[in-house]
Design an enzyme around this catalytic site. Structure first.
Site, PDB file in Angstrom:
ATOM      1  CE1 TYR A  41      35.135 107.480   2.207  1.00 29.44           C
ATOM      2  CE2 TYR A  41      34.759 105.117   2.304  1.00 29.44           C
ATOM      3  CZ  TYR A  41      34.546 106.340   1.706  1.00 29.44           C
ATOM      4  OH  TYR A  41      33.727 106.418   0.614  1.00 29.44           O
ATOM      5  CE  LYS A  48      44.143 103.732  19.199  1.00 23.04           C
ATOM      6  NZ  LYS A  48      42.986 103.028  19.727  1.00 23.04           N
ATOM      7  CB  ILE A 270      34.730 101.401   6.784  1.00 26.59           C
ATOM      8  CG1 ILE A 270      34.104 100.010   6.816  1.00 26.59           C
ATOM      9  CG2 ILE A 270      33.940 102.379   5.934  1.00 26.59           C
ATOM     10  CD1 ILE A 270      32.702  99.975   7.353  1.00 26.59           C
ATOM     11  CG  ASP A 318      39.027  94.575 -31.833  1.00 24.62           C
ATOM     12  OD1 ASP A 318      39.010  94.370 -30.602  1.00 24.62           O
ATOM     13  OD2 ASP A 318      38.010  94.787 -32.507  1.00 24.62           O
TER      14      ASP A 318
END
Ligand SMILES: CC(=O)SCCNC(=O)CCNC(=O)[C@H](O)C(C)(C)COP(=O)(O)OP(=O)(O)OC[C@H]1O[C@@H](n2cnc3c(N)ncnc32)[C@H](O)[C@@H]1OP(=O)(O)O
Ligand SMILES: O=CC(=O)O
Ligand SMILES: [Mg+2]
Length: 339
Positions: A41, A48, A270, A318
């Site tokens: 984020y 800045k 963050i 599979d």
């Protein structure tokens, strides 16, 4: 470093596998696979920090208009994000991230209309629009509606803009299958906003259910496991909880590795100092890359002989195992191209 080993391991095997993997383009959309190991984020109100975006190596950079921005700074943030997205997308080939997104405010906040009004004034669209606090399929319909009104369906469709949503409440958690199915249906009917990833908004979820965050994280175990199962039922990427203790790098590593083991594809971050730890934790090991590449090759050979299930290194293989292997190969291929 773990990621370097994995990428090197992949490179040795890649010549053999790439032609083989491309045969499975119908199984997964190989071209558009976006690694989202670390989703960082950047508050839109902080010029800045916005200026640092071109050099940030997080897989996904989120220009933030929601909870990372004070109510008193929403207007400033919108204006700065509009300018940034134009600047950044004009020089998009210089960006170090795989995806540049914008997180708008939620439908329930009443702020999304103003967000989209302002954002639609930018010449460019981001790679993805990101919508928090999706609690119901009705809210999703409102999201499609607001973007269609301000951008026009054609503009959103032409740029192939993706959609990423946040689930952050008890109601959203319980209704996840309905919400995800309706997001995919809305895309089918409208032709825009392909849902590609879902993010677990753990902090808002804790607030919603009245839980307190603890060091061992037990209060989130059920929600995180349900969240992964719901995402994977719809073949969507699952992005894990934010880790807010900025100084605890050991804890960040531990929770990132746990998230990877549990099936998450990435984690919210963050601060730039969290990016590398998280990226390494979500990178498959060299052994896993080798396993995946050889499995894809073996699957191709067996399928051409009409065999759906076969033995590989003592395991029954599979189609579901093929899908797991393709996830690994696609992730490492994109990261390898970037590094
Ligand atoms: C629960 C949720 O909803 S999470 C999403 C909402 N929250 C957010 O958006 C918060 C995002 N993070 C931040 O705003 C910041 O990291 C903070 C406020 C937590 C800490 O910021 P600071 O106090 O500046 O941290 P610190 O001093 O360690 O920063 C070191 C450098 O990294 C930069 N930096 C810190 N965080 C970021 C970021 N998210 N993006 C870009 N650069 C950053 C700082 O600008 C600083 O740069 P400088 O050395 O050139 O001065
Ligand atoms: O939006 C993120 C959260 O944790 O809340
Ligand atoms: Mg939140």
């Amino acid at each position: 470093m773990r990621s370097t080993i994995a990428v090197d391991g992949f490179r040795k095997l890649t010549a053999m596998s790439r032609a083989t993997v491309s045969q499975f383009a119908g199984v997964r959309d190989l071209v558009k696979y976006v690694p989202r190991r670390a989703l960082l984020y950047i508050p839109g109100s902080n010029q800045k920090m916005l200026d640092k975006v071109p050099n940030i190596k997080a897989d996904c950079v989120v220009l933030e208009l929601e909870d990372g921005v004070a109510m008193t700074s929403k207007h400033l943030a919108r204006q700065q994000v509009v300018k940034s997205v134009d600047r950044l997308m004009t020089n998009r080939h210089d960006l170090k991230c795989f995806e540049l997104g914008i997180r708008v405010n939620s439908v329930s906040s009443g702020l999304i209309e103003e967000d989209v009004t302002e954002l639609s004034k930018a010449e460019h669209l981001p790679n993805a629009f990101m919508v928090p606090k999706v609690d119901s399929s009705e809210e999703l319909a409102a999201v499609f509606d607001v973007f269609r009104r301000h951008y026009g369906a054609k503009r959103v469709m032409d740029t192939n803009t993706r959609l990423v949503i946040w689930i952050e409440s008890a109601r959203g958690m319980l209704d996840m299958p309905r919400i995800l199915a309706s997001a995919l249906n809305l895309h089918k009917n409208s032709g825009f906003f392909k849902l590609d990833a879902v993010v677990f908004g753990s902090d808002d979820y804790c607030a919603d259910i009245g839980a307190q965050r603890s060091a061992d994280g037990n209060e989130l175990v059920w929600a995180r496991q349900r969240f992964v199962a719901c995402c994977k039922a719809f073949q969507l990427q699952a992005i894990d909880a934010v880790f807010i203790d900025l100084k605890d790098m050991g804890g960040l590593k531990k929770y990132s590795e746990e998230g990877h083991r549990w099936g998450f594809t990435g984690k919210q971050v963050i601060h730039p100092s969290q990016v590398e730890i998280v990226q390494n934790a979500f990178m498959p090991t060299a052994e896993k890359v080798e396993w995946a590449t050889e499995l894809v090759h073996a699957f191709s050979q067996h399928e051409s002989q009409g065999k759906g299930a076969f033995q590989f290194r003592g395991q029954m293989i599979d189609r579901p195992l093929l899908l797991q292997a393709l996830n690994i190969v696609q992730m490492v291929e994109r990261v390898g191209q970037q590094s």
